[in-house]
Design an enzyme around this catalytic site. Structure first.
Site, PDB file in Angstrom:
ATOM      1  CD  GLU A   1      -2.979  -0.957  -0.022  1.00 50.26           C
ATOM      2  OE1 GLU A   1      -3.175   0.168  -0.515  1.00 50.26           O
ATOM      3  OE2 GLU A   1      -3.500  -1.985  -0.463  1.00 50.26           O
TER       4      GLU A   1
HETATM    5  C1  LIG Z   1       2.586  -9.027  -0.724  1.00 53.96           C
HETATM    6  C2  LIG Z   1       2.452  -7.746  -1.528  1.00 53.96           C
HETATM    7  C3  LIG Z   1       1.203  -7.384  -1.981  1.00 53.96           C
HETATM    8  C4  LIG Z   1       1.049  -6.218  -2.737  1.00 53.96           C
HETATM    9  N1  LIG Z   1      -0.192  -5.910  -3.189  1.00 53.96           N
HETATM   10  C5  LIG Z   1      -0.343  -4.853  -4.004  1.00 53.96           C
HETATM   11  C6  LIG Z   1      -1.613  -4.552  -4.572  1.00 53.96           C
HETATM   12  O1  LIG Z   1      -2.605  -5.251  -4.348  1.00 53.96           O
HETATM   13  N2  LIG Z   1      -1.713  -3.480  -5.397  1.00 53.96           N
HETATM   14  C7  LIG Z   1      -0.632  -2.691  -5.697  1.00 53.96           C
HETATM   15  O2  LIG Z   1      -0.786  -1.731  -6.457  1.00 53.96           O
HETATM   16  N3  LIG Z   1       0.575  -2.934  -5.151  1.00 53.96           N
HETATM   17  C8  LIG Z   1       0.761  -4.001  -4.336  1.00 53.96           C
HETATM   18  N4  LIG Z   1       2.001  -4.275  -3.818  1.00 53.96           N
HETATM   19  C9  LIG Z   1       3.114  -3.331  -4.116  1.00 53.96           C
HETATM   20  C10 LIG Z   1       3.432  -2.513  -2.861  1.00 53.96           C
HETATM   21  O3  LIG Z   1       2.325  -1.698  -2.522  1.00 53.96           O
HETATM   22  C11 LIG Z   1       4.668  -1.609  -3.073  1.00 53.96           C
HETATM   23  O4  LIG Z   1       4.316  -0.514  -3.862  1.00 53.96           O
HETATM   24  C12 LIG Z   1       5.801  -2.299  -3.754  1.00 53.96           C
HETATM   25  O5  LIG Z   1       6.075  -3.515  -3.075  1.00 53.96           O
HETATM   26  C13 LIG Z   1       7.031  -1.389  -3.741  1.00 53.96           C
HETATM   27  O6  LIG Z   1       7.854  -1.735  -4.830  1.00 53.96           O
HETATM   28  P1  LIG Z   1       9.089  -2.739  -4.649  1.00 53.96           P
HETATM   29  O7  LIG Z   1       8.710  -3.867  -3.745  1.00 53.96           O
HETATM   30  O8  LIG Z   1       9.533  -3.058  -6.044  1.00 53.96           O
HETATM   31  O9  LIG Z   1      10.171  -1.881  -3.907  1.00 53.96           O
HETATM   32  P2  LIG Z   1      11.104  -0.758  -4.557  1.00 53.96           P
HETATM   33  O10 LIG Z   1      10.264   0.286  -5.219  1.00 53.96           O
HETATM   34  O11 LIG Z   1      12.177  -1.422  -5.357  1.00 53.96           O
HETATM   35  O12 LIG Z   1      11.723  -0.136  -3.249  1.00 53.96           O
HETATM   36  C14 LIG Z   1      12.775  -0.796  -2.507  1.00 53.96           C
HETATM   37  C15 LIG Z   1      13.043   0.005  -1.274  1.00 53.96           C
HETATM   38  O13 LIG Z   1      13.478   1.328  -1.648  1.00 53.96           O
HETATM   39  C16 LIG Z   1      12.645   2.299  -1.041  1.00 53.96           C
HETATM   40  N5  LIG Z   1      12.469   3.431  -1.952  1.00 53.96           N
HETATM   41  C17 LIG Z   1      12.015   3.398  -3.232  1.00 53.96           C
HETATM   42  N6  LIG Z   1      11.944   4.621  -3.750  1.00 53.96           N
HETATM   43  C18 LIG Z   1      12.361   5.475  -2.771  1.00 53.96           C
HETATM   44  C19 LIG Z   1      12.521   6.881  -2.690  1.00 53.96           C
HETATM   45  N7  LIG Z   1      12.231   7.682  -3.721  1.00 53.96           N
HETATM   46  N8  LIG Z   1      12.972   7.397  -1.522  1.00 53.96           N
HETATM   47  C20 LIG Z   1      13.269   6.603  -0.467  1.00 53.96           C
HETATM   48  N9  LIG Z   1      13.148   5.259  -0.492  1.00 53.96           N
HETATM   49  C21 LIG Z   1      12.703   4.703  -1.621  1.00 53.96           C
HETATM   50  C22 LIG Z   1      11.328   1.613  -0.764  1.00 53.96           C
HETATM   51  O14 LIG Z   1      10.635   2.237   0.291  1.00 53.96           O
HETATM   52  C23 LIG Z   1      11.802   0.206  -0.397  1.00 53.96           C
HETATM   53  O15 LIG Z   1      12.150   0.165   0.965  1.00 53.96           O
HETATM   54  C24 LIG Z   1       2.183  -5.417  -3.042  1.00 53.96           C
HETATM   55  C25 LIG Z   1       3.435  -5.783  -2.557  1.00 53.96           C
HETATM   56  C26 LIG Z   1       3.588  -6.932  -1.815  1.00 53.96           C
HETATM   57  C27 LIG Z   1       4.979  -7.307  -1.327  1.00 53.96           C
END
Ligand SMILES: Cc1cc2nc3c(=O)[nH]c(=O)nc-3n(C[C@H](O)[C@H](O)[C@H](O)COP(=O)(O)OP(=O)(O)OC[C@H]3O[C@@H](n4cnc5c(N)ncnc54)[C@H](O)[C@@H]3O)c2cc1C
Length: 89
Positions: A74
């Site tokens: 989220e």
């Molecule tokens: C089990 C699960 C269910 C999910 N369900 C949904 C869903 O139903 N619908 C939906 O739309 N999404 C969903 N997501 C996506 C979720 O909401 C996150 O948006 C997504 O996991 C974040 O992208 P990433 O995991 O590729 O992390 P990345 O974007 O690769 O980020 C990696 C780390 O870097 C940090 N980071 C990234 N950009 C910045 C920045 N600019 N400044 C500081 N820190 C930063 C992040 O906070 C994180 O800690 C789900 C994710 C999971 C794991």
């Protein structure tokens, strides 16, 4: 922290129902605060129970994993903090 998280969530929900202009800030703040509090509380619960808390035989290790995901999905809490910064009241 648990009660503060609950209150922030209720405030954000009320703002959502009313369509308040500052909902974006409070929604992000509630999500961030409540998930960080959940992680801290669940981690403390695991620590309190020592090795038993860590094993899959007891429910708190699952609670800690469930709390962890709330900091990630989220919108990660880092991104929620950016949202808050851009919408400071
Ligand atoms: C089990 C699960 C269910 C999910 N369900 C949904 C869903 O139903 N619908 C939906 O739309 N999404 C969903 N997501 C996506 C979720 O909401 C996150 O948006 C997504 O996991 C974040 O992208 P990433 O995991 O590729 O992390 P990345 O974007 O690769 O980020 C990696 C780390 O870097 C940090 N980071 C990234 N950009 C910045 C920045 N600019 N400044 C500081 N820190 C930063 C992040 O906070 C994180 O800690 C789900 C994710 C999971 C794991």
């Amino acid at each position: 922290k648990l009660e503060a998280a609950r209150q922030m969530t209720y405030v954000a929900a009320a703002k959502s129902q009313r369509g308040d202009a500052d909902l974006t800030f409070f929604g992000a703040a509630a999500k961030c605060y409540a998930s960080d509090a959940a992680m801290e509380i669940a981690t403390d619960a695991v620590q309190l129970l020592g090795g038993y808390g860590y094993t899959r035989d007891y429910p708190v290790e699952r609670m800690m994993r469930d709390a962890k995901i709330t900091q990630i999905y989220e919108g990660t809490n880092q991104v929620q903090r950016i949202v808050m910064a851009r919408n400071l009241p």
